[in-house]
Design a protein around this motif. Structure first.
Motif, PDB file in Angstrom:
ATOM      1  N   TYR A 228       0.827  -1.216   0.000  1.00  0.00           N
ATOM      2  CA  TYR A 228       0.000   0.000   0.000  1.00  0.00           C
ATOM      3  C   TYR A 228       0.861   1.266   0.000  1.00  0.00           C
ATOM      4  O   TYR A 228       0.660   2.173  -0.816  1.00  0.00           O
ATOM      5  N   MET A 229       1.845   1.322   0.905  1.00  0.00           N
ATOM      6  CA  MET A 229       2.621   2.554   1.085  1.00  0.00           C
ATOM      7  C   MET A 229       3.560   2.834  -0.090  1.00  0.00           C
ATOM      8  O   MET A 229       4.117   3.928  -0.192  1.00  0.00           O
ATOM      9  N   LYS A 288      -1.308  10.144  -6.339  1.00  0.00           N
ATOM     10  CA  LYS A 288      -2.016  10.950  -5.336  1.00  0.00           C
ATOM     11  C   LYS A 288      -1.395  10.776  -3.953  1.00  0.00           C
ATOM     12  O   LYS A 288      -0.407  11.410  -3.635  1.00  0.00           O
TER      13      LYS A 288
ATOM     14  N   GLY B 129      -2.501  17.389   0.037  1.00  0.00           N
ATOM     15  CA  GLY B 129      -3.311  18.387  -0.660  1.00  0.00           C
ATOM     16  C   GLY B 129      -2.510  19.251  -1.607  1.00  0.00           C
ATOM     17  O   GLY B 129      -1.440  18.872  -2.085  1.00  0.00           O
ATOM     18  N   ARG B 177       1.015   7.459   7.244  1.00  0.00           N
ATOM     19  CA  ARG B 177       1.168   6.603   6.055  1.00  0.00           C
ATOM     20  C   ARG B 177       2.599   6.580   5.542  1.00  0.00           C
ATOM     21  O   ARG B 177       2.873   5.934   4.534  1.00  0.00           O
ATOM     22  N   ASP B 203     -11.925  10.080  -1.846  1.00  0.00           N
ATOM     23  CA  ASP B 203     -10.642  10.574  -2.329  1.00  0.00           C
ATOM     24  C   ASP B 203     -10.665  12.099  -2.337  1.00  0.00           C
ATOM     25  O   ASP B 203     -11.364  12.710  -3.140  1.00  0.00           O
ATOM     26  N   MET B 205      -8.663  14.098  -3.406  1.00  0.00           N
ATOM     27  CA  MET B 205      -8.064  14.668  -4.610  1.00  0.00           C
ATOM     28  C   MET B 205      -8.930  14.411  -5.842  1.00  0.00           C
ATOM     29  O   MET B 205      -8.458  14.484  -6.968  1.00  0.00           O
ATOM     30  N   GLY B 206     -10.212  14.093  -5.625  1.00  0.00           N
ATOM     31  CA  GLY B 206     -11.146  14.080  -6.737  1.00  0.00           C
ATOM     32  C   GLY B 206     -11.405  12.743  -7.404  1.00  0.00           C
ATOM     33  O   GLY B 206     -12.198  12.669  -8.335  1.00  0.00           O
ATOM     34  N   GLY B 207     -10.746  11.657  -6.973  1.00  0.00           N
ATOM     35  CA  GLY B 207     -10.987  10.363  -7.615  1.00  0.00           C
ATOM     36  C   GLY B 207     -12.254   9.700  -7.101  1.00  0.00           C
ATOM     37  O   GLY B 207     -12.889  10.181  -6.157  1.00  0.00           O
ATOM     38  N   THR B 209     -12.350   6.065  -6.820  1.00  0.00           N
ATOM     39  CA  THR B 209     -12.068   4.651  -6.566  1.00  0.00           C
ATOM     40  C   THR B 209     -11.909   4.330  -5.075  1.00  0.00           C
ATOM     41  O   THR B 209     -11.695   3.183  -4.719  1.00  0.00           O
ATOM     42  N   GLU B 210     -11.970   5.344  -4.223  1.00  0.00           N
ATOM     43  CA  GLU B 210     -11.767   5.090  -2.793  1.00  0.00           C
ATOM     44  C   GLU B 210     -13.022   5.478  -2.016  1.00  0.00           C
ATOM     45  O   GLU B 210     -13.487   6.611  -2.118  1.00  0.00           O
ATOM     46  N   LEU B 214     -12.592   1.493   2.347  1.00  0.00           N
ATOM     47  CA  LEU B 214     -11.201   1.318   1.921  1.00  0.00           C
ATOM     48  C   LEU B 214     -10.288   2.288   2.666  1.00  0.00           C
ATOM     49  O   LEU B 214      -9.201   1.917   3.114  1.00  0.00           O
ATOM     50  N   ARG B 215     -10.749   3.499   2.843  1.00  0.00           N
ATOM     51  CA  ARG B 215      -9.891   4.501   3.477  1.00  0.00           C
ATOM     52  C   ARG B 215      -9.729   4.234   4.981  1.00  0.00           C
ATOM     53  O   ARG B 215      -8.683   4.508   5.560  1.00  0.00           O
ATOM     54  N   PHE B 217      -9.754   1.141   6.198  1.00  0.00           N
ATOM     55  CA  PHE B 217      -8.815   0.015   6.155  1.00  0.00           C
ATOM     56  C   PHE B 217      -7.376   0.523   6.033  1.00  0.00           C
ATOM     57  O   PHE B 217      -6.474   0.068   6.742  1.00  0.00           O
ATOM     58  N   HIS B 218      -7.150   1.477   5.138  1.00  0.00           N
ATOM     59  CA  HIS B 218      -5.792   2.022   4.957  1.00  0.00           C
ATOM     60  C   HIS B 218      -5.279   2.681   6.233  1.00  0.00           C
ATOM     61  O   HIS B 218      -4.108   2.540   6.591  1.00  0.00           O
ATOM     62  N   LEU B 221      -4.455  -0.121   8.674  1.00  0.00           N
ATOM     63  CA  LEU B 221      -3.303  -0.879   8.167  1.00  0.00           C
ATOM     64  C   LEU B 221      -1.994  -0.133   8.416  1.00  0.00           C
ATOM     65  O   LEU B 221      -1.007  -0.725   8.884  1.00  0.00           O
TER      66      LEU B 221
END
Lengths: 314, 314
Positions: A228-229, A288, B129, B177, B203, B205-207, B209-210, B214-215, B217-218, B221
């Protein structure tokens, strides 16, 4: 070009000291056939897959030690695996104990392309264990005795067109717990990390607080978080099971750049795991959250190279 | 001296833009009381707990920006929290937007001892950012616009006798992270890492997919693996919930040096989590697997400081 590659991990069960080299090689070829039959383009074998995990034993003479090493790769005891991989058009990551013409010993892995070309070579940097045997312990961890520290750094390399020109890296066993190695590959844009391991199912340094379940959790955690990182795929593959009374964890995994386990071994034996990896799935992280150029601040990281051990505050 | 310390994470629910400072401070004091009632010796609050997460908004004038900052800590808008903590004999980690007498702006955290002494100060190094707002986006991530990069490095410090003289470190949000920051603390023997965060449930930053799952979990993790790889306890605490239409993840956790979550928030609101931390549980990792002096190989880590961004192989 396609950026999706079908990956396999070829987890191996135990190799006993008494097993013949041919017996073990035949199991590896069977795993290769199994993976190729499932369409895998790249098969990851464990660390030191051709023999038992010999650093658990103390040997009296250097000749006894050297008997576990390969003086060429491929060589007489490994050629059949390379021939089969080439015939199948399948690449592989494979570890081996390397004895160089100059007499140096390394814990090494190579990645072989689908045409048999050796694409990259890595020599294990984070050797665990001790130089001197621990008196009274049934099993040793003598990697620091039998191997020299890897001298090639962490060299990323490119896969062939059929693997989407993936940026690839290799680690071996204990390396996967050290974020420094992952980061040096991350700084080369790694998209696919290949790892083989032999990890004791107990504390190999003699403690009693770690069991197989905890150690398997650690193995998976390290693969997930470092993938991940660094926004990379990772394939982390065990030699598992009971080798002459000494237990090894399994837990082979394929991990996505989100740190998610997408395939996982269920046994402690010979077992193939397979997953499709879209290398472009690394882009979200690399562009990102882990856009290194935008966010890293190396002026504050100097202790990472200026210090070896920990120095507590006063 | 005892080396067991009772830790609390004081997760906070959303702070709306319209909420008064006193309203928010009263919630923080209630959380402190709750934690102290459960016997906590040290309470970890989130990043920027005293206000909404203001970097999501573009402000036209510097005066509008500065209105979110503290010119002293404690100060008129925060003193009551410090007074209560001292009266209870409870320490705390608390973030704040710091405006210095010289006019510098930092995203800062301090750790306060049970007697009210400020034991350590940290200024966020890994600012996420952008400097410029993203056109057309409803919510921004303007930390790079409103804050300067932290200039204090990663300074470990000692807790008081009643905390077992714990070696402590602080990180803020996105820092968690980045394994480099953890490792610099690891190289100071850190036993207890304190972290506050505000992390978007999408996300930032505008995506697309997250998502929140998921965030979260990250977030967990990263805390687990970096705690494990540095053999330290970690307390990682969110401001969570829906702030004026912008979602923040929760997932506050207390993590052991084995990377195991020992306490975890279940809500997205104000919630206290508590766990007892035996600081000597760090020793297994620090003396064996992560005995840095025995196993690190800094000569191969140079790219970590010599490079900022990733440089792919040819």
């Amino acid at each position: 070009m396609s950026r999706i590659i079908r990956l396999a991990g070829a987890q191996m069960g135990a190799n006993q000291k008494a097993d013949s080299r041919r017996q073990i090689l035949d199991r590896m070829i069977a795993l290769l056939d199994d993976a190729a039959g499932q369409g895998a383009q790249l098969v990851v074998f464990p660390e030191l897959p051709f023999t038992t995990f010999f650093p658990r034993w103390l040997f009296e003479t250097q000749a006894e030690v050297d008997a576990w090493f390969e003086t060429s790769m491929p060589g007489p005891n490994t050629q059949a695996l390379f021939d089969r991989a080439k015939a199948l058009g399948v690449g592989m990551y494979v570890g081996f104990a390397e004895l160089t013409p100059q007499g140096q010993h390394f814990n090494t892995s190579i990645t072989v392309g689908p045409d048999g070309t050796i694409l990259g070579k890595y020599r294990k940097i984070h050797l665990p264990g001790t130089v001197e045997p621990r008196i009274g312990d049934r099993f040793q961890q003598l990697e620091k005795r039998y191997f020299e520290y890897g001298d090639l750094g962490f060299p990323a390399f490119r896969g062939p067109e059929s693997w989407g020109r993936a940026i690839m890296g290799m680690l071996i066993c204990n390396d996967r717990r050290w974020p420094e190695g992952w980061r040096v590959y991350g700084l080369q844009g790694v998209e696919l990390m290949l790892i083989g391991y032999n990890s004791a199912a107990y504390d190999p340094m003699g403690g009693t607080t770690e069991d197989a379940s905890l150690r398997t959790f650690h193995s998976t955690l390290a693969a997930q978080a470092n993938a991940y990182m660094n926004a990379t795929w990772a394939v982390s593959v065990a030699k598992a099971g009971n080798e002459d009374g000494s237990g090894l964890i399994g837990g082979s995994v394929i991990v996505s750049p989100n740190g998610i386990v997408v395939a996982e071994a269920k046994t402690l034996g010979d077992e193939v795991i397979v997953a499709d990896a879209d290398l472009d799935a690394c882009r979200q992280g690399k562009e990102k959250m882990f856009n290194f150029a935008a966010h890293r601040r190396p002026q504050w990281y100097r202790p990472i190279i200026d210090q070896v051990g920990a120095v507590p505050p006063a």
